[in-house]
Design an enzyme around this catalytic site. Structure first.
Site, PDB file in Angstrom:
ATOM      1  N   VAL A  93      49.891  55.345  32.079  1.00  0.00           N
ATOM      2  CA  VAL A  93      50.621  56.588  31.877  1.00  0.00           C
ATOM      3  C   VAL A  93      50.274  57.612  32.957  1.00  0.00           C
ATOM      4  O   VAL A  93      49.139  57.666  33.435  1.00  0.00           O
ATOM      5  CB  VAL A  93      50.368  57.178  30.473  1.00  0.00           C
ATOM      6  N   ASP A 104      39.658  56.482  28.132  1.00  0.00           N
ATOM      7  CA  ASP A 104      40.037  55.089  28.352  1.00  0.00           C
ATOM      8  C   ASP A 104      38.823  54.212  28.069  1.00  0.00           C
ATOM      9  O   ASP A 104      38.424  54.058  26.926  1.00  0.00           O
ATOM     10  CB  ASP A 104      40.545  54.951  29.790  1.00  0.00           C
ATOM     11  N   GLU A 159      39.173  66.406  28.529  1.00  0.00           N
ATOM     12  CA  GLU A 159      39.577  65.266  29.348  1.00  0.00           C
ATOM     13  C   GLU A 159      41.054  64.965  29.117  1.00  0.00           C
ATOM     14  O   GLU A 159      41.585  65.214  28.038  1.00  0.00           O
ATOM     15  CB  GLU A 159      38.700  64.061  28.983  1.00  0.00           C
TER      16      GLU A 159
END
Length: 182
Positions: free
Chosen positions: A153, A103, A99
């Site tokens: 990001v 998050d 991945e």
């Protein structure tokens, strides 16, 4: 595109070093295993391409595409949709889910649970970036390249509204760019 970046967080050289370190550790851990790298598209494809070149043991690859954000900055709903499933039967494989960023953990938790029902020998998680302060499920990466703070990001596969993936570094997107789309 470059003007939309507030600051560079990880340079291409730093990303190479992170990937090399992860590849070395994965190679040690999987030397006698039936390794299957599973890229979660689209964000992890660049990372996985670089990572697999750093892995020195035999491995196979496959891809899953899941959708959960729909051009938004977060997945508050927890709804995950499989857009493209794996092409091979994973029974008996040692799966390494690759991945781009871990998050909230909702999407990866769903994928992991789905794959566990297919009887692999093992499932582990490798993420380039980890945002532990955003986690809402009890899920952790077995291999983590670097932690990032709660900033938006992009680059090196990570996107906002399907853009910025092609940046050779990871940068923080200016808030005025993504706040327009919410």
């Amino acid at each position: 595109m470059i003007n939309d970046i507030e600051k560079v967080y990880y340079s291409s050289e730093e990303l190479h070093d992170i990937t090399a370190k992860l590849g070395k550790k994965i190679s040690e851990d999987y030397k006698d295993k039936n390794l299957l790298l599973v890229s979660i598209l689209k964000g992890s494809v660049i990372f996985m391409a670089d990572l697999m070149r750093e892995i020195t043991v035999p491995c196979e690859i496959d891809f899953m595409c899941v959708s959960s954000y729909e051009n938004k900055t977060n997945n508050n709903s927890g709804v995950v949709k499989i857009v493209k499933d794996l092409d091979i039967n994973v029974e008996g494989y040692d799966i390494l889910l690759v991945e781009d960023i871990l998050d909230s953990g909702r999407t990866l938790n769903y994928v992991r649970s789905l794959l566990e029902d297919r009887h692999p020998a093992s499932i582990r998680i490798c993420t380039l970036l980890d945002k532990p302060e955003r986690r809402v499920v009890d899920l952790y990466a077995d291999y983590s390249g670097a932690e990032v703070p709660d900033a938006f990001v992009v680059g090196y596969g990570l996107d906002y509204a399907q853009k910025y993936r092609n940046l050779p570094y990871i940068g923080v997107l200016k808030e005025e760019i993504y706040s327009k789309g919410e």
